[in-house]
Design a protein around this motif. Structure first.
Motif, PDB file in Angstrom:
ATOM      1  N   TYR A 193       0.813  -1.218   0.000  1.00 42.64           N
ATOM      2  CA  TYR A 193       0.000   0.000   0.000  1.00 42.64           C
ATOM      3  C   TYR A 193       0.845   1.266   0.000  1.00 42.64           C
ATOM      4  CZ  TYR A 193      -4.965   1.176   0.605  1.00 42.64           C
ATOM      5  OH  TYR A 193      -6.252   1.552   0.402  1.00 42.64           O
ATOM      6  N   ASP A 212       3.724   5.700  -2.839  1.00 41.97           N
ATOM      7  CA  ASP A 212       4.170   6.927  -2.181  1.00 41.97           C
ATOM      8  C   ASP A 212       3.182   8.067  -2.430  1.00 41.97           C
ATOM      9  OD1 ASP A 212       5.939   8.252  -0.530  1.00 41.97           O
ATOM     10  OD2 ASP A 212       7.014   9.158  -2.205  1.00 41.97           O
ATOM     11  N   ASP A 213       1.881   7.740  -2.423  1.00 39.58           N
ATOM     12  CA  ASP A 213       0.882   8.801  -2.562  1.00 39.58           C
ATOM     13  C   ASP A 213       0.198   9.024  -1.212  1.00 39.58           C
ATOM     14  OD1 ASP A 213      -0.526   6.462  -2.425  1.00 39.58           O
ATOM     15  OD2 ASP A 213      -2.028   7.031  -3.903  1.00 39.58           O
ATOM     16  N   GLN A 214      -0.728   9.986  -1.186  1.00 35.76           N
ATOM     17  CA  GLN A 214      -1.400  10.344   0.064  1.00 35.76           C
ATOM     18  C   GLN A 214      -2.121   9.130   0.683  1.00 35.76           C
ATOM     19  OE1 GLN A 214      -0.513  12.878   1.699  1.00 35.76           O
ATOM     20  NE2 GLN A 214      -2.095  14.423   1.470  1.00 35.76           N
ATOM     21  N   LEU A 215      -2.785   8.356  -0.183  1.00 33.76           N
ATOM     22  CA  LEU A 215      -3.552   7.202   0.293  1.00 33.76           C
ATOM     23  C   LEU A 215      -2.668   6.243   1.085  1.00 33.76           C
ATOM     24  CD1 LEU A 215      -6.502   6.275  -0.165  1.00 33.76           C
ATOM     25  CD2 LEU A 215      -5.640   4.786  -1.956  1.00 33.76           C
ATOM     26  N   PHE A 232       0.463   6.739   2.157  1.00 33.00           N
ATOM     27  CA  PHE A 232       1.197   7.389   3.242  1.00 33.00           C
ATOM     28  C   PHE A 232       0.359   7.442   4.507  1.00 33.00           C
ATOM     29  CE2 PHE A 232       2.238  11.098   5.759  1.00 33.00           C
ATOM     30  CZ  PHE A 232       3.596  10.951   5.946  1.00 33.00           C
ATOM     31  N   TRP A 233      -0.920   7.886   4.378  1.00 33.36           N
ATOM     32  CA  TRP A 233      -1.724   8.043   5.586  1.00 33.36           C
ATOM     33  C   TRP A 233      -2.229   6.716   6.121  1.00 33.36           C
ATOM     34  CZ3 TRP A 233      -1.098  11.897   8.583  1.00 33.36           C
ATOM     35  CH2 TRP A 233      -0.609  13.089   8.055  1.00 33.36           C
ATOM     36  N   ALA A 234      -2.476   5.773   5.213  1.00 29.85           N
ATOM     37  CA  ALA A 234      -2.886   4.448   5.683  1.00 29.85           C
ATOM     38  C   ALA A 234      -1.770   3.820   6.507  1.00 29.85           C
ATOM     39  CB  ALA A 234      -3.238   3.561   4.499  1.00 29.85           C
ATOM     40  N   VAL A 288      -1.399   5.729   9.848  1.00 38.13           N
ATOM     41  CA  VAL A 288      -2.413   5.277  10.811  1.00 38.13           C
ATOM     42  C   VAL A 288      -2.059   3.892  11.335  1.00 38.13           C
ATOM     43  CG1 VAL A 288      -4.815   4.544  11.035  1.00 38.13           C
ATOM     44  CG2 VAL A 288      -4.289   6.668   9.859  1.00 38.13           C
ATOM     45  N   GLU A 335      -3.510   8.873  -5.401  1.00 40.19           N
ATOM     46  CA  GLU A 335      -3.795  10.226  -4.915  1.00 40.19           C
ATOM     47  C   GLU A 335      -2.608  11.124  -5.228  1.00 40.19           C
ATOM     48  OE1 GLU A 335      -6.599  11.127  -2.978  1.00 40.19           O
ATOM     49  OE2 GLU A 335      -7.519   9.158  -3.164  1.00 40.19           O
ATOM     50  N   GLU A 336      -2.634  12.303  -4.612  1.00 36.86           N
ATOM     51  CA  GLU A 336      -1.489  13.196  -4.789  1.00 36.86           C
ATOM     52  C   GLU A 336      -0.261  12.597  -4.105  1.00 36.86           C
ATOM     53  OE1 GLU A 336      -2.771  17.025  -3.350  1.00 36.86           O
ATOM     54  OE2 GLU A 336      -4.621  16.726  -4.485  1.00 36.86           O
ATOM     55  N   PRO A 337       0.930  13.132  -4.435  1.00 36.49           N
ATOM     56  CA  PRO A 337       2.131  12.605  -3.782  1.00 36.49           C
ATOM     57  C   PRO A 337       2.031  12.733  -2.265  1.00 36.49           C
ATOM     58  CG  PRO A 337       2.717  14.106  -5.548  1.00 36.49           C
ATOM     59  CD  PRO A 337       1.244  14.168  -5.420  1.00 36.49           C
ATOM     60  N   ALA A 338       2.674  11.805  -1.573  1.00 37.94           N
ATOM     61  CA  ALA A 338       2.625  11.805  -0.111  1.00 37.94           C
ATOM     62  C   ALA A 338       3.039  13.164   0.432  1.00 37.94           C
ATOM     63  CB  ALA A 338       3.558  10.722   0.428  1.00 37.94           C
ATOM     64  N   MET A 382      -5.000  13.533   5.279  1.00 43.53           N
ATOM     65  CA  MET A 382      -6.215  13.104   4.583  1.00 43.53           C
ATOM     66  C   MET A 382      -7.353  13.008   5.600  1.00 43.53           C
ATOM     67  SD  MET A 382      -5.735  11.676   1.243  1.00 43.53           S
ATOM     68  CE  MET A 382      -6.352  10.009   1.144  1.00 43.53           C
ATOM     69  N   LYS A 437      -8.014   6.673   6.110  1.00 49.48           N
ATOM     70  CA  LYS A 437      -8.445   5.305   6.413  1.00 49.48           C
ATOM     71  C   LYS A 437      -7.366   4.291   6.098  1.00 49.48           C
ATOM     72  CE  LYS A 437     -13.387   5.924   5.855  1.00 49.48           C
ATOM     73  NZ  LYS A 437     -14.618   5.437   5.261  1.00 49.48           N
ATOM     74  N   ALA A 438      -7.338   3.244   6.884  1.00 56.79           N
ATOM     75  CA  ALA A 438      -6.456   2.115   6.622  1.00 56.79           C
ATOM     76  C   ALA A 438      -6.996   1.384   5.389  1.00 56.79           C
ATOM     77  CB  ALA A 438      -6.427   1.192   7.834  1.00 56.79           C
ATOM     78  N   PRO A 439      -6.192   0.467   4.799  1.00 61.94           N
ATOM     79  CA  PRO A 439      -6.747  -0.367   3.738  1.00 61.94           C
ATOM     80  C   PRO A 439      -7.994  -1.090   4.239  1.00 61.94           C
ATOM     81  CG  PRO A 439      -4.411  -0.827   4.063  1.00 61.94           C
ATOM     82  CD  PRO A 439      -4.802   0.141   5.100  1.00 61.94           C
TER      83      PRO A 439
END
Lengths: 302, 311
Positions: free
Chosen positions: A194, A198-201, A203-205, A208, B104-107, B113, B117-119
């Protein structure tokens, strides 16, 4: 040189005689060639075929059994199985599909590795490159992601089926344990993947997800009894997972190595054990003849 | 009813697996249950007719005398595997052509965000964070879920239902597993996906995700309700309540284990270690719905407050 020709053959040969000889030789060659071409109509008789497959391809029981047993890719199977064990309504086929998805993921993943650098500078650009410039790159990435999601579903359904049929019972207890570990590894594989775009999705997952590791009892700097044991943000279990105190380039590299090398290797070993044990524990569990409550035997005491 | 919002959530590419799950899991649950009930009918018949039990092949699969017991793997199994591989490849192809993997956009560590959410397969754990502190929801409970799953074969003393679908012979095991898997795990994944919006606030399906919405959740701790203010008092009170919960659940569960003749028979077969392990995992598992109800219905955050940890 006519003199040489005379010496070799002992007598002088006419041009016609020479022509006759060549003709007859060509005829022999032609017959041989036709014969060989005819034999190619039955490729199973060729040396090439026999060297590869070794076993005749016909519907004799012996050939069928040997066809499976002498093939490295098929030898996980027994030669014969219970006639009911191929019933889809019993097996659901989810274990086999999970394995197939693992193979698909290894294949697409290896291709993706050709285009991906696990560094903060390039990782995200590589994904853009894959999506917009690499031939079929988008399809490749999509397939890798959807196969990963699908594999989690099939693994869960496989576990559900094994539970509902009571297949974890004697003598398959240990294989269920191996299966639970494989399920964990499947989810960890997906989770480490995941972060890689290296995108926002991602990174934040992963932020968390790994933040929970802060709270590990004893080993995390925010967990019960963690600070008392000298845990800080720079030496606790989360630091070890990320290679730092935040999700950054070290975390990306670690996720990459876990995802592409370590976990697939570990999972392969567990899979080998899992499949081996299916065979050694007597094949798949059933459907076996039903047992009645009145037939429960008194268990032997220790 | 905000259909656009609902569609936005359901059609987000990463949520498609959950949509698939919502279809697949009920289907396979029904598929398994149907065979369980068919087998149970045959079991009932065999139990009343001992003569039939002696001669019957004891399966609901079609059977005729003279049929060979075993079939060749080549082709009878391999053709199924081959077909399955083709179908799965086809599904993956269509899926990968139709839907793009999200990007999504770069980290950006400075831009959080919301919701972050987690996967989806870990959303159950993230949802548990509402009801337990991170050390419980993120570390202890996931570990116990894994260990508990691994312990199932060693705790289950019921020799029946080994290798065939049945409900009647394994009522308790089926209920416990389905409760854990379908109700706790999968429904929390669905809640995490479809219901939790920005700020992890509860939005009913079809409600607009309002990023400015603030919920003033005056969460209380259980000792506060009883007017206990001192730290020592809270610690002792929480400990007593936790013990009380453990005792009540243990007794209730013991009642289930000795409910009828069959349950008692299986109970007799259990060793002390098996019994205690099973009790431990059931008590741990049931603490989740108890805390869910306490939190969602009574706004209670902690039950037990100590200087080191809160539950």
């Amino acid at each position: 040189m006519p003199e040489d020709l005379k010496d070799q053959n002992g007598s002088k040969k006419g041009l016609t005689a020479l022509l006759e000889e060549v003709k007859s030789e060509v005829k022999v060659l032609k017959e041989k060639g036709v014969e060989e071409a005819k034999s190619l109509q039955d490729p199973e008789k060729t040396q090439l075929y026999k060297s590869i497959f070794r076993v005749k391809h016909d519907d004799k029981p012996r050939s069928r059994a040997l066809g499976v047993l002498s093939n490295v890719f098929l030898h996980l199977h027994p030669a014969k199985i219970n006639r009911d064990a191929v019933a889809y309504n019993y097996t659901w086929g989810m274990g086999g599909i999970s394995f197939y998805l693992f193979v698909v993921l290894t294949f697409t993943g290896t291709l993706l590795m050709f285009y991906y650098h696990p560094s903060k500078v390039q990782a995200f650009r590589d994904i853009l490159y894959l999506e917009h410039d690499v031939p079929f790159g988008k399809l490749l990435r999509n397939m890798h992601r959807w196969a990963a999601h699908l594999m989690i579903i099939t693994v869960w359904l496989h576990m559900f089926r094994v539970f509902l049929t009571g297949s974890y019972k004697k003598p398959r207890e240990f294989n269920w344990v191996v299966g639970v570990i494989l399920m964990l590894l499947t989810m960890l594989l997906s989770f480490t993947g995941y972060l890689l775009p290296d995108d926002q999705l991602g990174f934040w997952a992963v932020t968390v997800g790994t933040n929970m590791a802060r709270a590990t009892p004893l080993l995390g700097h925010e967990g019960p009894f963690g600070p008392e044991l000298g845990m800080t943000a720079y030496n606790d279990v989360r630091f070890g997972l990320l290679g730092g105190s935040i999700v950054d380039s070290n975390a990306l590299l670690r996720a990459y190595i876990w995802h592409c090398i370590a976990i697939p290797l570990i999972a392969s070993v567990f899979m080998a054990v899992h499949f081996w044990r299916v065979r050694k524990d007597g094949g798949i569990s059933g459907p076996s003849p039903m047992m009645l409550a009145s037939e429960i035997k008194e268990e032997r005491k220790l | 009813m905000d259909w656009a919002q609902l569609w936005e959530i359901a059609s987000a590419p990463d949520n498609v697996p959950i949509v698939a799950l919502i279809v697949l899991v009920p289907f396979y649950s029904w598929y398994g249950l149907r065979q369980s009930l068919a087998n149970d009918r045959l079991i009932a018949q065999l139990e009343t007719d001992p003569q039939m039990a002696k001669t019957h092949h004891r399966k609901t699969q079609p059977w005729r005398p003279g049929w060979e017991r075993e079939v060749h793997v080549w082709p009878y199994l391999l053709r199924i595997e081959f077909l399955a591989a083709i179908i799965v490849t086809f599904i993956l192809m269509v899926w990968s052509i139709a839907l793009n993997a999200p990007l999504e956009e770069p980290a950006n560590p400075t831009l959080t965000m919301n919701p972050s959410k987690a996967p989806w397969y870990f959303l159950g754990l993230q949802e548990m964070l509402v009801y337990f502190d991170p050390w419980m929801a993120g570390v202890v409970l996931p570990s116990l879920i894994l260990v508990g799953l691994m312990a199932i074969p060693y705790m289950d003393a019921n020799p029946l239902g080994n290798g065939y679908y049945t409900y009647k012979q394994r009522k308790f095991a089926i209920w416990a597993f389905c409760f854990g898997f379908l109700i706790l795990w999968l429904s929390m994944v669905v809640i995490g996906t479809f219901i939790r919006g920005p700020g992890w606030i509860w939005f009913w399906p079809g409600q607009t995700w309002d990023h400015n919405r603030v919920v003033f959740e005056a969460n209380r701790d259980l000792p506060d309700i009883f007017g206990i203010t001192s730290a020592l008092g809270k610690g002792i009170f929480g400990g007593i309540v936790t013990l009380l919960y453990t005792a009540v659940t243990a007794i209730a569960f013991h009642k289930v284990l000795t409910w009828n003749d069959f349950n008692r028979k299986i109970y007799q077969r259990m060793t002390l270690v098996q019994y205690l392990t099973l009790q431990f995992f059931i008590i741990t598992m049931m603490s989740l719905p108890v805390k869910m109800i306490a939190r969602l219905a009574f706004r209670i955050k902690y039950v037990w407050i100590t200087p080191w940890f809160n539950i």
